[in-house]
Design a protein around this motif. Structure first.
Motif, PDB file in Angstrom:
ATOM      1  N   UNK A   1      70.264  16.687 -50.150  1.00  0.00           N
ATOM      2  CA  UNK A   1      70.633  15.499 -50.912  1.00  0.00           C
ATOM      3  C   UNK A   1      70.267  15.711 -52.375  1.00  0.00           C
ATOM      4  N   UNK A   2      70.821  14.856 -53.226  1.00  0.00           N
ATOM      5  CA  UNK A   2      70.472  14.837 -54.643  1.00  0.00           C
ATOM      6  C   UNK A   2      69.964  13.438 -54.952  1.00  0.00           C
ATOM      7  N   UNK A   3      68.828  13.343 -55.614  1.00  0.00           N
ATOM      8  CA  UNK A   3      68.228  12.053 -55.953  1.00  0.00           C
ATOM      9  C   UNK A   3      69.143  11.290 -56.912  1.00  0.00           C
ATOM     10  N   UNK A   4      69.118   9.993 -56.838  1.00  0.00           N
ATOM     11  CA  UNK A   4      68.351   9.162 -55.908  1.00  0.00           C
ATOM     12  C   UNK A   4      69.086   9.014 -54.580  1.00  0.00           C
ATOM     13  N   UNK A   5      68.294   8.907 -53.522  1.00  0.00           N
ATOM     14  CA  UNK A   5      68.846   8.747 -52.182  1.00  0.00           C
ATOM     15  C   UNK A   5      67.945   7.784 -51.407  1.00  0.00           C
ATOM     16  N   UNK A   6      68.559   7.025 -50.512  1.00  0.00           N
ATOM     17  CA  UNK A   6      67.804   6.044 -49.725  1.00  0.00           C
ATOM     18  C   UNK A   6      67.578   6.559 -48.306  1.00  0.00           C
ATOM     19  N   UNK A   7      66.663   5.904 -47.615  1.00  0.00           N
ATOM     20  CA  UNK A   7      66.413   6.237 -46.210  1.00  0.00           C
ATOM     21  C   UNK A   7      67.689   6.090 -45.395  1.00  0.00           C
ATOM     22  N   UNK A   8      68.474   5.055 -45.705  1.00  0.00           N
ATOM     23  CA  UNK A   8      69.689   4.792 -44.930  1.00  0.00           C
ATOM     24  C   UNK A   8      70.747   5.869 -45.148  1.00  0.00           C
TER      25      UNK A   8
ATOM     26  N   UNK B   1      69.618  38.108 -48.569  1.00  0.00           N
ATOM     27  CA  UNK B   1      70.663  38.912 -47.946  1.00  0.00           C
ATOM     28  C   UNK B   1      72.062  38.427 -48.300  1.00  0.00           C
ATOM     29  N   UNK B   2      72.146  37.354 -49.067  1.00  0.00           N
ATOM     30  CA  UNK B   2      73.455  36.851 -49.473  1.00  0.00           C
ATOM     31  C   UNK B   2      73.325  35.777 -50.524  1.00  0.00           C
ATOM     32  N   UNK B   3      74.373  35.695 -51.359  1.00  0.00           N
ATOM     33  CA  UNK B   3      74.381  34.684 -52.413  1.00  0.00           C
ATOM     34  C   UNK B   3      75.836  34.347 -52.712  1.00  0.00           C
ATOM     35  N   UNK B   4      76.145  33.053 -52.698  1.00  0.00           N
ATOM     36  CA  UNK B   4      77.470  32.586 -53.078  1.00  0.00           C
ATOM     37  C   UNK B   4      77.303  31.775 -54.351  1.00  0.00           C
ATOM     38  N   UNK B   5      77.744  32.313 -55.487  1.00  0.00           N
ATOM     39  CA  UNK B   5      77.573  31.620 -56.764  1.00  0.00           C
ATOM     40  C   UNK B   5      78.303  30.269 -56.785  1.00  0.00           C
ATOM     41  N   UNK B   6      77.611  29.255 -57.264  1.00  0.00           N
ATOM     42  CA  UNK B   6      78.214  27.946 -57.469  1.00  0.00           C
ATOM     43  C   UNK B   6      78.670  27.227 -56.221  1.00  0.00           C
ATOM     44  N   UNK B   7      78.171  27.595 -55.062  1.00  0.00           N
ATOM     45  CA  UNK B   7      78.648  27.007 -53.807  1.00  0.00           C
ATOM     46  C   UNK B   7      78.073  25.623 -53.523  1.00  0.00           C
ATOM     47  N   UNK B   8      77.009  25.252 -54.206  1.00  0.00           N
ATOM     48  CA  UNK B   8      76.375  23.955 -53.979  1.00  0.00           C
ATOM     49  C   UNK B   8      76.577  23.101 -55.229  1.00  0.00           C
ATOM     50  N   UNK B   9      77.262  21.982 -55.063  1.00  0.00           N
ATOM     51  CA  UNK B   9      77.522  21.090 -56.200  1.00  0.00           C
ATOM     52  C   UNK B   9      76.524  19.948 -56.156  1.00  0.00           C
ATOM     53  N   UNK B  10      75.601  19.960 -57.099  1.00  0.00           N
ATOM     54  CA  UNK B  10      74.575  18.918 -57.181  1.00  0.00           C
ATOM     55  C   UNK B  10      74.992  17.766 -58.081  1.00  0.00           C
ATOM     56  N   UNK B  11      76.002  17.969 -58.892  1.00  0.00           N
ATOM     57  CA  UNK B  11      76.487  16.930 -59.794  1.00  0.00           C
ATOM     58  C   UNK B  11      77.506  17.529 -60.737  1.00  0.00           C
ATOM     59  N   UNK B  12      78.043  16.686 -61.581  1.00  0.00           N
ATOM     60  CA  UNK B  12      79.002  17.162 -62.573  1.00  0.00           C
ATOM     61  C   UNK B  12      78.345  18.245 -63.416  1.00  0.00           C
TER      62      UNK B  12
END
Length: 174
Positions: free
Chosen positions: A35-42, A149-160
């Motif tokens: 997850x990326x903050x802010x995030x709720x329990x729900x 053993x592996x890396x995918x550049x830019x594969x995780x989008x945390x925000x704009x």
């Protein structure tokens, strides 16, 4: 005071709520646990329910660390492969130490406890985990014996304009 680790604890309402609180607090402190903050329990609850269902089905196992007050302070989930050609290794997911306990060596203790647990699983020869780039996590896991053993550049989008590498780490157990 060291954490007390338990593999496959009874899933009680207190444990469930403790893991949910931990996951929320870690996420909101900037932890890379899905997850990326802010995030709720729900917002986190459906992911936890999926983990708990997988545990009930025998596809996941939970390692939990409790602090001296008995609170959930650290977790790691093991996920077993169902593909016949990959049953000799497990994934380690949702590796977390509560922010109030960070900097005390508990992360390393958690990784040692996870390695010890995995060594007790029949036929398991390695642990794989994924981590988000940009936070130095690969250095921490490397210091615990894991190799990138592996890396995918830019594969995780945390925000704009905030794409991170998806890094795969491996710890051979044999």
């Amino acid at each position: 005071m060291p954490l007390t680790f338990t593999l496959d604890p009874a899933v009680t309402p207190a444990l469930r709520d403790g893991v949910l609180d931990l996951w929320t607090d870690v996420s909101n402190a900037g932890g890379a646990v899905g997850f990326v903050a802010p995030v709720s329990r729900e917002e986190i609850r459906p992911d936890l329910v999926r983990h708990l269902a997988a545990m009930a089905e025998g596809r996941h196992r939970l390692l939990v660390g409790h602090d001296e007050a008995g609170a959930v302070a650290a977790t790691a989930f093991f996920s077993f492969n169902t593909h016949r050609l990959q049953r000799h290794w497990v994934w380690l997911y949702t590796v977390m130490v509560h922010p109030r306990h960070q900097g005390q060596g508990y992360g390393r203790d958690l990784m040692t406890a996870a390695e010890d647990a995995a060594r007790s699983f029949d036929g398991i020869e390695a642990i794989r985990l994924g981590c988000r780039g940009g936070l130095g996590l690969e250095r921490f896991y490397g210091s615990c014996g894991y190799k990138e053993v592996g890396r995918v550049p830019g594969a995780i989008r945390c925000g704009a304009d905030d794409d991170r590498d998806d890094i795969t780490m491996l710890l051979p157990l044999t």
